[in-house]
Write a protein that holds these residues in place. Structure first.
Motif, PDB file in Angstrom:
ATOM      1  N   ASP A 104       4.348  -9.645  -0.755  1.00 35.23           N
ATOM      2  CA  ASP A 104       4.030  -9.319   0.638  1.00 35.23           C
ATOM      3  C   ASP A 104       4.360  -7.864   0.948  1.00 35.23           C
ATOM      4  OD1 ASP A 104       3.184 -11.922   1.057  1.00 35.23           O
ATOM      5  OD2 ASP A 104       5.097 -12.576   1.923  1.00 35.23           O
ATOM      6  N   ALA A 105       5.382  -7.336   0.268  1.00 34.10           N
ATOM      7  CA  ALA A 105       5.828  -5.966   0.551  1.00 34.10           C
ATOM      8  C   ALA A 105       4.919  -4.903  -0.047  1.00 34.10           C
ATOM      9  CB  ALA A 105       7.261  -5.770   0.031  1.00 34.10           C
ATOM     10  N   VAL A 106       4.034  -5.305  -0.950  1.00 28.03           N
ATOM     11  CA  VAL A 106       3.159  -4.325  -1.606  1.00 28.03           C
ATOM     12  C   VAL A 106       2.328  -3.566  -0.584  1.00 28.03           C
ATOM     13  CG1 VAL A 106       1.146  -4.061  -3.104  1.00 28.03           C
ATOM     14  CG2 VAL A 106       3.052  -5.497  -3.831  1.00 28.03           C
ATOM     15  N   ASP A 107       1.661  -4.275   0.304  1.00 25.17           N
ATOM     16  CA  ASP A 107       0.766  -3.619   1.260  1.00 25.17           C
ATOM     17  C   ASP A 107       1.524  -2.816   2.315  1.00 25.17           C
ATOM     18  OD1 ASP A 107      -1.658  -4.339   0.137  1.00 25.17           O
ATOM     19  OD2 ASP A 107      -1.739  -6.250   1.217  1.00 25.17           O
ATOM     20  N   ASP A 108       2.824  -3.070   2.483  1.00 22.36           N
ATOM     21  CA  ASP A 108       3.609  -2.343   3.479  1.00 22.36           C
ATOM     22  C   ASP A 108       4.181  -1.033   2.943  1.00 22.36           C
ATOM     23  OD1 ASP A 108       3.181  -4.345   5.354  1.00 22.36           O
ATOM     24  OD2 ASP A 108       4.958  -5.473   4.736  1.00 22.36           O
ATOM     25  N   ALA A 109       4.079  -0.801   1.629  1.00 24.39           N
ATOM     26  CA  ALA A 109       4.636   0.423   1.043  1.00 24.39           C
ATOM     27  C   ALA A 109       3.844   1.636   1.526  1.00 24.39           C
ATOM     28  CB  ALA A 109       4.603   0.333  -0.476  1.00 24.39           C
ATOM     29  N   ASP A 110       4.561   2.685   1.916  1.00 23.56           N
ATOM     30  CA  ASP A 110       3.918   3.885   2.448  1.00 23.56           C
ATOM     31  C   ASP A 110       3.784   5.002   1.422  1.00 23.56           C
ATOM     32  OD1 ASP A 110       3.609   2.844   5.069  1.00 23.56           O
ATOM     33  OD2 ASP A 110       5.705   3.319   5.521  1.00 23.56           O
ATOM     34  N   THR A 111       4.510   4.899   0.314  1.00 26.84           N
ATOM     35  CA  THR A 111       4.451   5.923  -0.727  1.00 26.84           C
ATOM     36  C   THR A 111       4.454   5.249  -2.095  1.00 26.84           C
ATOM     37  OG1 THR A 111       6.861   6.156  -0.956  1.00 26.84           O
ATOM     38  CG2 THR A 111       5.767   7.524   0.727  1.00 26.84           C
ATOM     39  N   VAL A 112       4.059   6.005  -3.108  1.00 24.69           N
ATOM     40  CA  VAL A 112       4.091   5.468  -4.469  1.00 24.69           C
ATOM     41  C   VAL A 112       5.530   5.194  -4.895  1.00 24.69           C
ATOM     42  CG1 VAL A 112       3.601   5.987  -6.892  1.00 24.69           C
ATOM     43  CG2 VAL A 112       1.903   6.537  -5.134  1.00 24.69           C
ATOM     44  N   ASP A 113       6.462   6.060  -4.509  1.00 28.42           N
ATOM     45  CA  ASP A 113       7.872   5.824  -4.856  1.00 28.42           C
ATOM     46  C   ASP A 113       8.376   4.523  -4.252  1.00 28.42           C
ATOM     47  OD1 ASP A 113       8.099   8.104  -6.371  1.00 28.42           O
ATOM     48  OD2 ASP A 113       9.020   9.312  -4.793  1.00 28.42           O
ATOM     49  N   GLU A 114       8.014   4.262  -3.008  1.00 28.98           N
ATOM     50  CA  GLU A 114       8.409   3.004  -2.364  1.00 28.98           C
ATOM     51  C   GLU A 114       7.771   1.823  -3.076  1.00 28.98           C
ATOM     52  OE1 GLU A 114       8.031   0.821   2.016  1.00 28.98           O
ATOM     53  OE2 GLU A 114       7.753   2.998   1.829  1.00 28.98           O
ATOM     54  N   LEU A 115       6.548   1.994  -3.489  1.00 31.62           N
ATOM     55  CA  LEU A 115       5.844   0.943  -4.214  1.00 31.62           C
ATOM     56  C   LEU A 115       6.514   0.656  -5.557  1.00 31.62           C
ATOM     57  CD1 LEU A 115       3.304  -0.878  -4.103  1.00 31.62           C
ATOM     58  CD2 LEU A 115       2.052   0.989  -5.207  1.00 31.62           C
ATOM     59  N   MET A 116       6.961   1.709  -6.250  1.00 32.39           N
ATOM     60  CA  MET A 116       7.685   1.514  -7.504  1.00 32.39           C
ATOM     61  C   MET A 116       8.960   0.711  -7.267  1.00 32.39           C
ATOM     62  SD  MET A 116       6.089   2.964 -10.137  1.00 32.39           S
ATOM     63  CE  MET A 116       7.204   3.657 -11.362  1.00 32.39           C
ATOM     64  N   VAL A 121       9.316  -1.590  -4.930  1.00 32.68           N
ATOM     65  CA  VAL A 121       8.868  -2.975  -4.737  1.00 32.68           C
ATOM     66  C   VAL A 121       8.665  -3.643  -6.094  1.00 32.68           C
ATOM     67  CG1 VAL A 121       6.972  -4.414  -3.899  1.00 32.68           C
ATOM     68  CG2 VAL A 121       7.813  -2.514  -2.500  1.00 32.68           C
ATOM     69  N   GLU A 122       7.991  -2.940  -6.992  1.00 35.43           N
ATOM     70  CA  GLU A 122       7.729  -3.489  -8.323  1.00 35.43           C
ATOM     71  C   GLU A 122       9.030  -3.723  -9.081  1.00 35.43           C
ATOM     72  OE1 GLU A 122       6.758  -3.662 -12.582  1.00 35.43           O
ATOM     73  OE2 GLU A 122       7.994  -2.179 -11.538  1.00 35.43           O
ATOM     74  N   ALA A 123       9.984  -2.803  -8.948  1.00 34.18           N
ATOM     75  CA  ALA A 123      11.274  -2.952  -9.636  1.00 34.18           C
ATOM     76  C   ALA A 123      12.027  -4.184  -9.134  1.00 34.18           C
ATOM     77  CB  ALA A 123      12.117  -1.696  -9.440  1.00 34.18           C
TER      78      ALA A 123
END
Length: 330
Positions: A142-154, A156-158
Motif C-alpha cells: 500500500d505504501a508503494v504509491d504513497d512514496a514521493d521519491t525513489v529513495d523513499e521507495l527504496m 519501502v522495498e527494504a
C-alpha cells in the motif's frame, strides 16, 4: 528458447571451426552446440581469447563470468540484436523526468513485493503462521504509491524484504540458520545461496535485455552507475522471489543441497563445486519450466518471461502503454 551452458571446470574455452570447445586441464575436450546457446556461464578459472569473443558476438551469445567466490564478475555481451536511437532517447528522457522515473520505479517495487507475498502466502497455507509477515507486506504494498521519491521507495522495498526474509528461518530446516540478509561476504549457508541465486537472475536478465534495444545501464529504481547493468537490477528484483528463492526452497527442503555443500573460509561461507553445479542444474530446469500466459494464451517458459518483461518496459517507453510488472498468478 535457447539454452544456457555452465562451465565449472578449469581450463580453456575456444573456437573450434564452427562451434565452441572446452578443453579441461587434463586435455579432455567437450563441444557446445553454439547454434542453440543463449549464454555461457563461466564458473571455473577459464581462459579465452578475442577470437572466441568475436565468434560469440557473431552468434549473439553472451558470456557471464563468476569469480572464485561465487560472485558475478561481469559479462561479455554481443552487439544488441536490435539498435534503436529512439528507444534509448525515450529511456533517458524517462529517467530525467523525476515523475516518470518514480512511476516506473514504483512498478518494479510493486511487482517485487507482490511476488514476495505470493511465496509467503504459499507457505502460510501449508502449516505455517505468517499472518504478521503478510500484514507487513500488505502495508508495504500500500505504501508503494504513497512514496514521493525513489529513495523513499527504496525504503519501502527494504521494509518489505526484511519482513519477507524474516520467514526464511521457519521455511527452511533448522541447520540452515539465516537471521537476516548479510552479504559481501555472506556469513552463512543461506546467505551464500541467496547471493549465488540472485546473481543467476541478474545475469539472465542481462541476456534478456540484450534482445531489446533498451540500454541496460539506464535504470529507474537503482541509480545508474559505472561497471554495472543497473536496469537488470531493476527487473531482477521482480523475479528474485519467483526464480531464485523458489529454487532455494525446493533444493534445501528436498535435501538436494545440504550444509555439506558449503565451505567456510576467511572471506565467508561459499558453495562447493558440487553445490554450485546442483544449483545451476535446478535453476536451468526452473528457467525451462512453462506456465500458461493469460495474455498470450499459450505456455511460455520462465526464461521467456524475462524477455517479455524487458519488451513490456520498452513498449511503455515508446507508446506510453502502462507498464505492469509480472505479478505471479499461478
Amino acid at each position: 528458447m535457447d539454452d544456457n551452458y555452465h562451465v565449472f571446470s578449469d581450463g580453456r574455452i575456444e573456437r573450434a571451426d564452427d562451434t565452441v570447445r572446452l578443453v579441461g586441464e587434463d586435455g579432455e575436450k567437450q563441444y557446445l552446440p553454439i547454434e542453440n546457446a543463449e549464454a555461457i556461464f563461466l564458473h571455473g578459472q577459464v581462459e579465452y581469447n578475442t577470437r572466441l569473443v568475436s565468434f560469440l558476438n557473431d552468434h549473439g551469445v553472451a558470456m557471464h563470468a563468476f569469480g572464485w567466490n561465487d560472485y558475478y564478475a561481469g559479462s561479455i555481451m554481443p552487439e544488441r540484436g536490435q539498435t534503436s536511437g529512439r528507444t534509448v532517447v525515450a529511456q533517458v528522457r524517462a529517467y530525467d523526468d523525476a515523475e516518470h522515473r518514480l512511476d516506473i520505479a514504483k512498478r518494479f517495487v510493486d511487482g517485487s513485493v507482490h511476488n514476495m507475498r505470493a511465496n509467503v502466502s504459499y507457505y502460510h497455507n501449508r502449516d505455517h503462521d505468517f499472518a504478521d509477515a503478510l500484514e507487513t507486506l500488505d502495508d508495504r504494498q500500500d505504501a508503494v504509491d504513497d512514496a514521493d521519491t525513489v529513495d523513499e521507495l527504496m525504503g519501502v522495498e527494504a521494509g518489505a524484504r526484511k519482513a519477507y526474509y524474516g520467514t526464511f528461518d521457519v521455511i527452511l530446516p533448522d541447520e540452515f540458520v539465516f537471521r537476516g540478509r548479510e552479504y559481501n561476504p555472506p556469513n552463512n549457508e543461506t546467505n551464500s545461496l541467496i547471493s549465488y541465486a540472485n546473481s543467476f537472475v541478474y545475469a539472465n536478465v542481462v541476456s534478456a535485455i540484450r534482445a531489446t534495444a533498451l540500454d541496460p545501464s539506464v535504470s529507474f529504481l537503482h541509480e545508474p552507475g559505472d561497471r554495472r547493468y543497473s536496469l537488470a537490477l531493476d527487473i531482477a528484483d521482480v523475479f528474485k522471489p519467483i526464480l531464485a528463492d523458489r529454487v532455494i526452497f525446493r533444493l534445501i527442503n528436498r535435501r538436494q543441497i545440504t550444509v555439506d555443500d558449503f565451505r567456510s573460509e576467511l572471506n565467508g561461507c561459499l558453495l562447493t563445486e558440487d553445490g554450485r553445479e546442483t544449483f545451476a542444474r535446478a535453476f536451468e530446469e526452473a528457467l525451462d519450466r512453462t506456465v500458461e500466459h493469460p495474455r498470450l494464451d499459450r505456455k511460455v517458459s520462465y526464461q521467456y518471461l524475462l524477455r517479455i518483461e524487458a519488451y513490456k518496459l520498452k513498449k511503455h517507453l515508446l507508446t506510453g502503454e502502462s507498464y505492469v510488472p509480472l505479478r505471479r498468478w499461478w
